[in-house]
Scaffold this active site. Structure first.
Site, PDB file in Angstrom:
ATOM      1  N   CYS A 118      -0.372   4.161   2.128  1.00  0.00           N
ATOM      2  CA  CYS A 118      -0.104   4.141   3.710  1.00  0.00           C
ATOM      3  C   CYS A 118       1.384   4.093   3.896  1.00  0.00           C
ATOM      4  O   CYS A 118       1.647   4.658   4.890  1.00  0.00           O
ATOM      5  CB  CYS A 118      -0.380   2.528   4.073  1.00  0.00           C
ATOM      6  SG  CYS A 118      -1.955   1.925   3.386  1.00  0.00           S
ATOM      7  N   ASP A 119       2.109   3.578   3.252  1.00  0.00           N
ATOM      8  CA  ASP A 119       3.626   3.526   3.732  1.00  0.00           C
ATOM      9  C   ASP A 119       4.694   4.400   2.722  1.00  0.00           C
ATOM     10  O   ASP A 119       5.516   4.399   3.086  1.00  0.00           O
ATOM     11  CB  ASP A 119       3.781   2.098   3.705  1.00  0.00           C
ATOM     12  CG  ASP A 119       2.993   1.203   4.540  1.00  0.00           C
ATOM     13  OD1 ASP A 119       2.774   1.739   5.681  1.00  0.00           O
ATOM     14  OD2 ASP A 119       2.810   0.127   4.206  1.00  0.00           O
ATOM     15  N   CYS A 136       0.854  -1.141  -0.062  1.00  0.00           N
ATOM     16  CA  CYS A 136      -0.038  -0.003  -0.013  1.00  0.00           C
ATOM     17  C   CYS A 136       0.676   1.146  -0.093  1.00  0.00           C
ATOM     18  O   CYS A 136       1.530   1.853   1.062  1.00  0.00           O
ATOM     19  CB  CYS A 136      -0.705  -0.016   1.215  1.00  0.00           C
ATOM     20  SG  CYS A 136      -2.001   1.257   1.551  1.00  0.00           S
TER      21      CYS A 136
END
Ligand code: NAP
Length: 317
Positions: free
Chosen positions: A139-140, A136
């Site tokens: 997300c990261d 992701c």
């Protein structure tokens, strides 16, 4: 133990399919109960800008779009629980739907559990997950400012991830197992023409190397078999998705890849259980097609319940 809560329709899943089904079912006065999962909103919660959802000429952020879906479903009386369904029983009627804490019964169920990101299943991947290995980018990605980031895959997801990661990384390298991309032309062109993105073709990632964090990848050229070590700080895996159908095994017909099999519409092999979205869509997998099938499922539920009521009235006990 208290009696289970009963619903005319239970919807499992809260991506575009599940929440569209909820909007339609709620507007048909069916008071749907939606099990949204502990991470509600589906895959669009993990994406950035959605440019192809009709109605948003300038695009809209995925999470913002899903907030709007949810608010619209709630406005018409859908009850949405942010919990996972752990078990279903479609063998008895009414159907049983269980969570870790509670049991519910339902006259009909719409399965809209979507799909989850696929992993490579290579050495080092699980050990370094969250420490350089991710599925992701939204997300990261921000953890890898000025780093060298690798994306594996050749589809739209991989291009989208690679383009997004150029905001953070010093350099982004896409590694693909073939010599051409599967991605749509517009996404492929954007990535191929981006100054920060490079490509390695015909190559498999075979291992993630690193002690505390990923530091390198072991690569294999699939044409000549040559192996090499490639320095990288992060590996984002974007190689497609698998349908979330674990809890329906042995109850619903699934195909070899685990997708729910339907008739030519949104009916499953169990009368009263309907399906919508990526969990049965082996072809399109778009937010708009998921929403469309959610609408169809809710309308078919309404027809099914109506027919059942008429039948019960016509046949006195
Ligand atoms: P996809 O189209 O199935 O592409 C998966 C890619 O990963 C393919 O290039 C495939 O290689 C590769 N791959 C699969 N398994 C692999 C493995 N074990 N090792 C290495 N590579 C592997 O999946 P997706 O990109 O997630 O897209 C799914 C659907 O969502 C598509 O319909 C896509 O159009 C849509 N989508 C659209 C957008 C957008 O419009 N912005 C964004 C994201 C997704 P091969 O090419 O060799 O098969």
């Amino acid at each position: 133990m208290p009696a289970p809560t009963h619903a005319k329709v239970v919807i499992i899943g809260s991506g575009p399919a599940g929440l569209t089904a909820a909007i339609y079912a709620a507007r048909a006065n069916l008071a749907p109960i939606v099990f949204a999962g502990h991470m509600y909103g589906g895959q669009l919660m993990l994406t950035t800008e959605v440019e192809n959802y009709p109605g948003f000429a300038d695009g809209i952020m995925g999470p913002e779009l899903m907030e709007a879906f949810r608010a619209q479903a709630e406005r018409f009386g859908s009850v949405i629980h942010n919990v996972d369904v752990t078990e279903v029983d479609f063998r008895a009627r009414p159907f049983a739907v269980r969570t870790a804490e509670d049991e519910y019964t339902a006259d009909t169920v719409i399965v809209a559990t979507g799909a989850s990101a696929r992993w490579l299943n290579i050495p080092g991947e699980a050990r370094l997950r969250g420490r350089g290995v991710s599925t992701c980018a939204t997300c990261d990605g921000a953890f890898f400012r000025e780093k060298h980031i690798v994306v594996v895959g050749g589809g739209d997801s991989a291009m989208e991830e690679a383009l997004f990661l150029t905001r953070f990384g010093r350099k982004v390298t896409v590694i693909h197992r073939r010599d051409s991309l599967r991605a749509s032309k517009i996404m492929a062109d954007r990535a191929l023409n981006h100054e920060k993105i490079g490509f390695i073709w015909n190559t498999a990632v075979e291992e993630v190397i690193g002690d505390d964090n990923a530091t390198a990848l072991r690569l294999k050229n699939l044409v000549n078999g040559e192996e090499s070590t490639f320095a990288a700080d992060a590996l984002f895996i974007a190689i497609g998705h698998d349908p979330n159908t674990g809890i329906f095994k042995d109850q619903l017909d699934l195909d070899a890849a685990g997708y729910i099999v339907s008739d030519d519409g949104v009916r499953t092999n169990i009368e009263g259980v309907f399906v919508a979205g990526d969990v049965f869509d082996i072809r399109y997998k778009q937010a708009i097609t998921a929403a469309g099938s959610g609408c169809r499922a809710a309308m078919d539920v309404e027809k099914y319940l109506e027919a059942r009521e008429t039948h019960h009235k016509a046949v006195p006990a």
